[in-house]
Design a protein around this motif. Sequence first.
Motif, PDB file in Angstrom:
ATOM      1  N   PHE A 189       0.823  -1.209   0.000  1.00 49.16           N
ATOM      2  CA  PHE A 189       0.000   0.000   0.000  1.00 49.16           C
ATOM      3  C   PHE A 189       0.858   1.260   0.000  1.00 49.16           C
ATOM      4  CE2 PHE A 189      -3.509  -2.821   1.054  1.00 49.16           C
ATOM      5  CZ  PHE A 189      -4.483  -2.282   0.236  1.00 49.16           C
ATOM      6  N   LEU A 190       2.044   1.216   0.614  1.00 45.00           N
ATOM      7  CA  LEU A 190       2.962   2.352   0.535  1.00 45.00           C
ATOM      8  C   LEU A 190       3.396   2.563  -0.911  1.00 45.00           C
ATOM      9  CD1 LEU A 190       4.724   4.578   1.802  1.00 45.00           C
ATOM     10  CD2 LEU A 190       6.491   2.822   2.139  1.00 45.00           C
ATOM     11  N   ALA A 191       3.781   1.484  -1.589  1.00 46.54           N
ATOM     12  CA  ALA A 191       4.196   1.591  -2.996  1.00 46.54           C
ATOM     13  C   ALA A 191       3.047   2.085  -3.869  1.00 46.54           C
ATOM     14  CB  ALA A 191       4.707   0.245  -3.498  1.00 46.54           C
ATOM     15  N   LEU A 192       1.841   1.581  -3.627  1.00 44.46           N
ATOM     16  CA  LEU A 192       0.676   2.032  -4.391  1.00 44.46           C
ATOM     17  C   LEU A 192       0.417   3.515  -4.169  1.00 44.46           C
ATOM     18  CD1 LEU A 192      -1.784   1.439  -6.178  1.00 44.46           C
ATOM     19  CD2 LEU A 192      -3.024   0.813  -4.082  1.00 44.46           C
ATOM     20  N   GLY A 193       0.467   3.953  -2.911  1.00 41.96           N
ATOM     21  CA  GLY A 193       0.261   5.369  -2.606  1.00 41.96           C
ATOM     22  C   GLY A 193       1.310   6.253  -3.254  1.00 41.96           C
ATOM     23  N   LEU A 194       2.566   5.808  -3.247  1.00 40.98           N
ATOM     24  CA  LEU A 194       3.641   6.600  -3.864  1.00 40.98           C
ATOM     25  C   LEU A 194       3.489   6.631  -5.389  1.00 40.98           C
ATOM     26  CD1 LEU A 194       6.698   5.603  -1.656  1.00 40.98           C
ATOM     27  CD2 LEU A 194       5.287   7.676  -1.529  1.00 40.98           C
ATOM     28  N   ALA A 195       3.020   5.527  -5.975  1.00 43.17           N
ATOM     29  CA  ALA A 195       2.773   5.508  -7.421  1.00 43.17           C
ATOM     30  C   ALA A 195       1.658   6.481  -7.787  1.00 43.17           C
ATOM     31  CB  ALA A 195       2.441   4.090  -7.886  1.00 43.17           C
ATOM     32  N   VAL A 232      -6.655   5.447  -1.155  1.00 43.90           N
ATOM     33  CA  VAL A 232      -5.685   4.363  -0.948  1.00 43.90           C
ATOM     34  C   VAL A 232      -5.608   4.030   0.543  1.00 43.90           C
ATOM     35  CG1 VAL A 232      -3.240   3.734  -1.064  1.00 43.90           C
ATOM     36  CG2 VAL A 232      -4.344   4.806  -3.030  1.00 43.90           C
ATOM     37  N   SER A 233      -5.557   5.058   1.390  1.00 43.57           N
ATOM     38  CA  SER A 233      -5.509   4.833   2.839  1.00 43.57           C
ATOM     39  C   SER A 233      -6.776   4.148   3.334  1.00 43.57           C
ATOM     40  CB  SER A 233      -5.315   6.154   3.589  1.00 43.57           C
ATOM     41  OG  SER A 233      -4.044   6.687   3.329  1.00 43.57           O
ATOM     42  N   ALA A 234      -7.935   4.547   2.794  1.00 43.30           N
ATOM     43  CA  ALA A 234      -9.204   3.940   3.210  1.00 43.30           C
ATOM     44  C   ALA A 234      -9.268   2.466   2.818  1.00 43.30           C
ATOM     45  CB  ALA A 234     -10.372   4.708   2.602  1.00 43.30           C
ATOM     46  N   VAL A 235      -8.812   2.149   1.607  1.00 43.92           N
ATOM     47  CA  VAL A 235      -8.798   0.746   1.164  1.00 43.92           C
ATOM     48  C   VAL A 235      -7.828  -0.053   2.027  1.00 43.92           C
ATOM     49  CG1 VAL A 235      -8.168  -0.794  -0.745  1.00 43.92           C
ATOM     50  CG2 VAL A 235      -9.556   1.245  -1.185  1.00 43.92           C
ATOM     51  N   GLU A 236      -6.677   0.530   2.321  1.00 38.20           N
ATOM     52  CA  GLU A 236      -5.708  -0.150   3.181  1.00 38.20           C
ATOM     53  C   GLU A 236      -6.323  -0.438   4.543  1.00 38.20           C
ATOM     54  OE1 GLU A 236      -1.139   0.298   4.855  1.00 38.20           O
ATOM     55  OE2 GLU A 236      -2.187   2.091   4.165  1.00 38.20           O
ATOM     56  N   TYR A 237      -7.014   0.548   5.098  1.00 36.96           N
ATOM     57  CA  TYR A 237      -7.651   0.359   6.405  1.00 36.96           C
ATOM     58  C   TYR A 237      -8.738  -0.715   6.331  1.00 36.96           C
ATOM     59  CZ  TYR A 237     -10.234   1.232  10.670  1.00 36.96           C
ATOM     60  OH  TYR A 237     -10.871   1.077  11.868  1.00 36.96           O
ATOM     61  N   ALA A 238      -9.544  -0.679   5.283  1.00 36.73           N
ATOM     62  CA  ALA A 238     -10.629  -1.643   5.144  1.00 36.73           C
ATOM     63  C   ALA A 238     -10.110  -3.077   4.992  1.00 36.73           C
ATOM     64  CB  ALA A 238     -11.509  -1.280   3.950  1.00 36.73           C
ATOM     65  N   ASN A 263       2.962   9.895   8.248  1.00 36.17           N
ATOM     66  CA  ASN A 263       4.285   9.898   7.619  1.00 36.17           C
ATOM     67  C   ASN A 263       4.193   9.472   6.159  1.00 36.17           C
ATOM     68  OD1 ASN A 263       5.327  10.695  10.052  1.00 36.17           O
ATOM     69  ND2 ASN A 263       6.407   8.797  10.472  1.00 36.17           N
ATOM     70  N   ALA A 264       3.339   8.495   5.870  1.00 41.64           N
ATOM     71  CA  ALA A 264       3.152   8.070   4.473  1.00 41.64           C
ATOM     72  C   ALA A 264       2.564   9.211   3.655  1.00 41.64           C
ATOM     73  CB  ALA A 264       2.248   6.840   4.403  1.00 41.64           C
ATOM     74  N   PHE A 265       1.640   9.965   4.263  1.00 44.03           N
ATOM     75  CA  PHE A 265       1.051  11.116   3.569  1.00 44.03           C
ATOM     76  C   PHE A 265       2.132  12.142   3.237  1.00 44.03           C
ATOM     77  CE2 PHE A 265      -0.679  15.410   3.618  1.00 44.03           C
ATOM     78  CZ  PHE A 265      -1.625  15.317   2.627  1.00 44.03           C
ATOM     79  N   LEU A 266       2.999  12.459   4.203  1.00 40.93           N
ATOM     80  CA  LEU A 266       4.053  13.452   3.955  1.00 40.93           C
ATOM     81  C   LEU A 266       5.073  12.953   2.941  1.00 40.93           C
ATOM     82  CD1 LEU A 266       4.589  14.846   7.542  1.00 40.93           C
ATOM     83  CD2 LEU A 266       3.532  15.995   5.600  1.00 40.93           C
ATOM     84  N   LEU A 267       5.416  11.683   3.006  1.00 42.65           N
ATOM     85  CA  LEU A 267       6.330  11.116   2.020  1.00 42.65           C
ATOM     86  C   LEU A 267       5.711  11.204   0.628  1.00 42.65           C
ATOM     87  CD1 LEU A 267       8.963   9.656   1.351  1.00 42.65           C
ATOM     88  CD2 LEU A 267       7.788   7.497   1.858  1.00 42.65           C
ATOM     89  N   GLY A 268       4.437  10.845   0.516  1.00 41.27           N
ATOM     90  CA  GLY A 268       3.735  10.944  -0.768  1.00 41.27           C
ATOM     91  C   GLY A 268       3.634  12.377  -1.255  1.00 41.27           C
ATOM     92  N   PHE A 269       3.437  13.309  -0.326  1.00 42.93           N
ATOM     93  CA  PHE A 269       3.376  14.724  -0.676  1.00 42.93           C
ATOM     94  C   PHE A 269       4.722  15.177  -1.246  1.00 42.93           C
ATOM     95  CE2 PHE A 269       2.779  19.294   0.686  1.00 42.93           C
ATOM     96  CZ  PHE A 269       1.730  19.550  -0.165  1.00 42.93           C
ATOM     97  N   GLY A 270       5.821  14.725  -0.622  1.00 42.77           N
ATOM     98  CA  GLY A 270       7.148  15.046  -1.141  1.00 42.77           C
ATOM     99  C   GLY A 270       7.386  14.446  -2.509  1.00 42.77           C
TER     100      GLY A 270
END
Length: 183
Positions: free
Chosen positions: A79-85, A130-136, A145-152
Amino acid sequence: MDAAISVRAAAGAAGDEHVAQLIGGANALLVLGITALVLVLQFRARRVRAVAFVWVALLVVRGLVPPGPARATAAGLVFLALGLAVSAAFGVLRGRAMPLWRDADGTVWRRGDSAVLRLWLLTVVARCAVSAVEYALTDEPFNGNAFLLGFGVTLGVQHAVLLFRRGTLRRGGPGIAVSAHGA
């Protein structure tokens, strides 16, 4: 935001929940303030320069601060890789959509418009999805932190596209050139 939770937990374990809440709140405000500043700057006329990567570096480093952008599980890393993509893809789209122009001195400028605003909103919605699907699917909580990394990452990709387009725009010959959308 996970770092804020960790700080709050550590201070709470030490018996001072009030201090932990203040530190966590200050951290959240700092993150929101930096995010707001970066977004506001997207809609002001600014020169296209490599120095903008300072923001990218700050956001990426902050996103990697322990406990990190994802748990070290297969699902967490997927999910981290998916979010970054997703972040990278929207960075490309915004970089191509951002209006660029060259002034009489040859300096290339950029300034977001309504199309860029819509793409920013879609970026945030897609990352939240993506975060909602990961949580579900995995019961993993939201990871700031994932949000900030993705923002960067999304800012970095957007700016790389803008720098590429700047080079193309400058090769277009003397005088003022305008590129409203795309390269």
